[in-house]
Every structure is written in C-alpha cells, then in structure tokens.
Design an enzyme around this catalytic site. Sequence first.
Site, PDB file in Angstrom:
ATOM      1  N   ARG A  89      -7.353  -0.252  -6.822  1.00  0.00           N
ATOM      2  CA  ARG A  89      -7.768   0.485  -5.924  1.00  0.00           C
ATOM      3  C   ARG A  89      -7.700   1.786  -6.671  1.00  0.00           C
ATOM      4  O   ARG A  89      -7.056   2.031  -7.601  1.00  0.00           O
ATOM      5  CB  ARG A  89      -6.377   0.890  -4.654  1.00  0.00           C
ATOM      6  N   ARG A  94       0.966  -0.987   0.022  1.00  0.00           N
ATOM      7  CA  ARG A  94       0.012   0.042  -0.083  1.00  0.00           C
ATOM      8  C   ARG A  94       0.854   1.300  -0.057  1.00  0.00           C
ATOM      9  O   ARG A  94       2.254   1.206   0.105  1.00  0.00           O
ATOM     10  CB  ARG A  94      -0.930   0.064   1.181  1.00  0.00           C
ATOM     11  N   GLY A  95       0.270   2.393  -0.313  1.00  0.00           N
ATOM     12  CA  GLY A  95       0.983   3.578  -0.533  1.00  0.00           C
ATOM     13  C   GLY A  95       1.012   3.948  -1.854  1.00  0.00           C
ATOM     14  O   GLY A  95       1.550   3.188  -2.629  1.00  0.00           O
ATOM     15  N   ALA A  96       0.693   5.140  -2.066  1.00  0.00           N
ATOM     16  CA  ALA A  96       0.785   5.551  -3.535  1.00  0.00           C
ATOM     17  C   ALA A  96       1.801   5.242  -4.526  1.00  0.00           C
ATOM     18  O   ALA A  96       1.781   4.410  -5.411  1.00  0.00           O
ATOM     19  CB  ALA A  96       0.327   6.880  -3.660  1.00  0.00           C
ATOM     20  N   ASP A 122      -2.100  10.970  -2.037  1.00  0.00           N
ATOM     21  CA  ASP A 122      -2.471   9.843  -2.902  1.00  0.00           C
ATOM     22  C   ASP A 122      -2.645  10.429  -4.323  1.00  0.00           C
ATOM     23  O   ASP A 122      -2.681   9.768  -5.245  1.00  0.00           O
ATOM     24  CB  ASP A 122      -3.450   8.800  -2.267  1.00  0.00           C
ATOM     25  N   ASN A 179      -5.512  12.321   0.658  1.00  0.00           N
ATOM     26  CA  ASN A 179      -4.453  11.441   1.607  1.00  0.00           C
ATOM     27  C   ASN A 179      -5.367  10.630   2.553  1.00  0.00           C
ATOM     28  O   ASN A 179      -6.523  10.880   2.590  1.00  0.00           O
ATOM     29  CB  ASN A 179      -3.434  12.345   2.425  1.00  0.00           C
ATOM     30  N   LYS A 180      -4.771   9.756   3.244  1.00  0.00           N
ATOM     31  CA  LYS A 180      -5.337   8.898   4.355  1.00  0.00           C
ATOM     32  C   LYS A 180      -6.416   9.904   5.110  1.00  0.00           C
ATOM     33  O   LYS A 180      -6.282  10.880   5.464  1.00  0.00           O
ATOM     34  CB  LYS A 180      -4.303   8.563   5.068  1.00  0.00           C
ATOM     35  N   GLN A 227      -1.766   2.237   9.936  1.00  0.00           N
ATOM     36  CA  GLN A 227      -0.425   2.387   9.170  1.00  0.00           C
ATOM     37  C   GLN A 227       0.539   3.005   9.997  1.00  0.00           C
ATOM     38  O   GLN A 227       1.719   2.926  10.000  1.00  0.00           O
ATOM     39  CB  GLN A 227      -0.743   3.368   8.022  1.00  0.00           C
TER      40      GLN A 227
HETATM   41  C1  LIG Z   1       3.691   7.887   0.135  1.00  0.00           C
HETATM   42  S1  LIG Z   1       2.126   7.859  -0.227  1.00  0.00           S
HETATM   43  C2  LIG Z   1       1.482   7.104   1.216  1.00  0.00           C
HETATM   44  C3  LIG Z   1       0.040   7.185   1.430  1.00  0.00           C
HETATM   45  O1  LIG Z   1      -0.765   6.076   0.900  1.00  0.00           O
HETATM   46  C4  LIG Z   1      -1.615   5.704   2.234  1.00  0.00           C
HETATM   47  O2  LIG Z   1      -3.005   5.120   2.234  1.00  0.00           O
HETATM   48  P1  LIG Z   1      -3.031   3.440   1.936  1.00  0.00           P
HETATM   49  O3  LIG Z   1      -1.944   3.072   3.257  1.00  0.00           O
HETATM   50  O4  LIG Z   1      -4.185   3.286   2.175  1.00  0.00           O
HETATM   51  O5  LIG Z   1      -2.263   3.031   0.753  1.00  0.00           O
HETATM   52  C5  LIG Z   1      -1.724   7.067   2.994  1.00  0.00           C
HETATM   53  O6  LIG Z   1      -2.547   7.871   2.215  1.00  0.00           O
HETATM   54  C6  LIG Z   1      -0.488   7.562   2.871  1.00  0.00           C
HETATM   55  O7  LIG Z   1      -0.401   9.004   3.032  1.00  0.00           O
END
Ligand SMILES: CSC[C@H]1O[C@H](OP(=O)(O)O)[C@H](O)[C@@H]1O
Length: 346
Positions: A95, A52-54, A238, A248-249, A197
């Site tokens: 996603r 996960r993570g953009a 994101d 973002n989250k 996270q």
């Molecule tokens: C460096 S982008 C990380 C970004 O992605 C996370 O979402 P997820 O864990 O659901 O993929 C979150 O928005 C982070 O800031």
Amino acid sequence: MTKQMRLSVEALKWTGAKLQVLDQRKVPEQIVYQDFDSAAGVSEAIASMRVRGAPAIGIAAAYGVVLSVMKHTGEKTPDWRARVDADIDMLAKSRPTAVNLFWALNRMKAVLDASPAEPLAAVAAEAELIHADDIAANRAMGERGADLIGGVKGVLTHCNAGALATGGYGTALSVIRSLYARQPVKVFAGETRPWLQGARLTVWELSQDGIPATLIADSAAAWLMRSGAIDWVIVGADRIAANGDAANKIGTYALAVLARQHGVKFMVVAPNSTIDWTIADGSRIEIEERDPAELLPACYREQETLVKAWNPVFDVTPADLISAIVTESGVVLNPSAESMARLKIA
Ligand SMILES: CSC[C@H]1O[C@H](OP(=O)(O)O)[C@H](O)[C@@H]1O
C-alpha cells in the site's frame, strides 16, 4: 488517575513463528485470526486490508521481514540477503500512503545492514520493539490529547484510528479512551464509506471497552456540528508532511473544512513514525486509489454499464485547518513548518 483499559481484541499477534492477523474485513460479525508464515502472505494481508491502519501496517510488515529472514536463512542459501531484500521490496508495494510501512521496513533493513551475527534474532527483536514502542506511544498520546481537551462535551472521530489500526490502544481512539476514563464525553463516529471502518470497527472496538459511541452517516457531520454537540474532531493520520499537512482516510479533509466553518477544533493524533520529514508539504503524498468495485453496488459490477466509480481512499488536510497535532513526544498547536520543526528536535 486514569485506568488503563485493556482491549480484548488485538489486530496482530506474533507467536514467534507466525503472525496472527485479525481479518478486519469480517469484523464485527466474525472475529477470525488468520496465520501468516511468509512475507508474501503478510504483503497480501496488508494489500487486502485484512490488517489496515498506518501503524498496524508498519508492524505487520516488520514481522513480514522476520518471516522472510526465518525462511531464507533457514534454507541456508548463500544469497539469503538478496532474497530478503526482494521480500522487503514486495512488502513496500502493498500500500502506498501510510508512511509507517516504509519507516518500519527501513528500520528492519538497518538492522540487517548492521550485519548482526544472528540476523533472525536481531530482526525479531526489532519487530517486537517496533510493536511495543507503538503501544507505549499510543498510551502517551492518549494522555497528551486528553490533557489538551479535558472538559469537552462531545467529539467526532472518523474511520478507525484505534487498537485495530495500531499495535494497541490506538491513536485518535487512545485520546478518547483516556478522556473517557477521566470524564463523561459523548463520542460520535462517522461510518466512513465505502469500507465502513467507523461503522464496523470503531463503534464496535469502543463498545468492547465499555465506551458508548453514536454512529452517524458521513453526510450527517455538518448537521451534527451545527447542533453544537461536539467541540473537537479527533482523527488519525497515515502520513504527515514536514509542514503539518496530514493524509488520512477520505472524508477527513471535508470534516476539517466543516469544523472550521462551525468553530469546532480539529485534532490529528499520530506517532512520530507517521511524520514524513522528507516531504515539505502534503502535495507530495501519494493517495491510494482502490478498486472501484469496493464502491460500486453489485448491480453495476455484474454487467456492462456506463456507471463507473472513482475510489481514492485518502485525502490531505492542509495544516492551516488543523488545531493540534498530538504525538508521543509533544503537541503542536496550529501546525506549520516552523512549529512542526520542534518535534524534530524533541
Ligand atoms: C492510526 S492510523 C489509522 C488510519 O488508517 C486508516 O486507513 P485504512 O483503514 O485505509 O488503513 C485511516 O486513514 C485511519 O485514520
């Protein structure tokens, strides 16, 4: 001179034939890498948030395209490109919010559209370039962000925008790494319910680099800001719209409102690949809603109940609540459509 810190754990490892994915659902109790050798497997790894993570999602999807080309050209089917395109469409559905996924898939399609003589070698080189460029971008953002806020006493971050969300080093956490290499700084991390996270990934990732962090409940952020302990909130993104609105989250928007109330500055750190120039503002960003079961306690999942849950996993922070957007090619203070446009030229 800042020392470049090497993270002992990476979210993704490419072997040349398989993608090894750290199952982030199990971190920090278990450090388990799973091997994926198909586009379908990589798509599931993204959808299930093993990765996960953009930026990490985009990099994983790029390797998923390599695995698809490896399979379909290996079978020597005349319609291999159509089968690869079907795999790309499947990856694109894994996603919806992180634009890096679509940005990476478009780069892979462009390589294939160029009809290289050796399609597998061409897409493999492109995926590895996307991966390497992300790490280089993160290092650059780390230095730019640290240059901007040198001398601060404390920062708060949200979710995980670290090496575990990228090809390495992180975005928001790259700024924290660069800052910590230069000066003492108190780092606070929000737990980031419901997926945690922050509690499971960020404080652990920082500890692996020898950087102390203090975990707070998401609901403690306002009281922390009122205490005067932090000067900046530093987060990832994101998807950033052309005017600087940033998805973002979930919980990021609340932090931005609280920061404005308390005179705390707000930094978004993201590579150029996270900027979606096709949308004028954040109103067009699709916000992923995940299974309510990820939020509901077990007692409400195992029986008929009137208790439901609403589980949006991103929100959008308007540009006017953001003090600075840090990318590898420049810093935009007080982002707006006009000030963001300079990044497009850069
Ligand atoms: C460096 S982008 C990380 C970004 O992605 C996370 O979402 P997820 O864990 O659901 O993929 C979150 O928005 C982070 O800031």
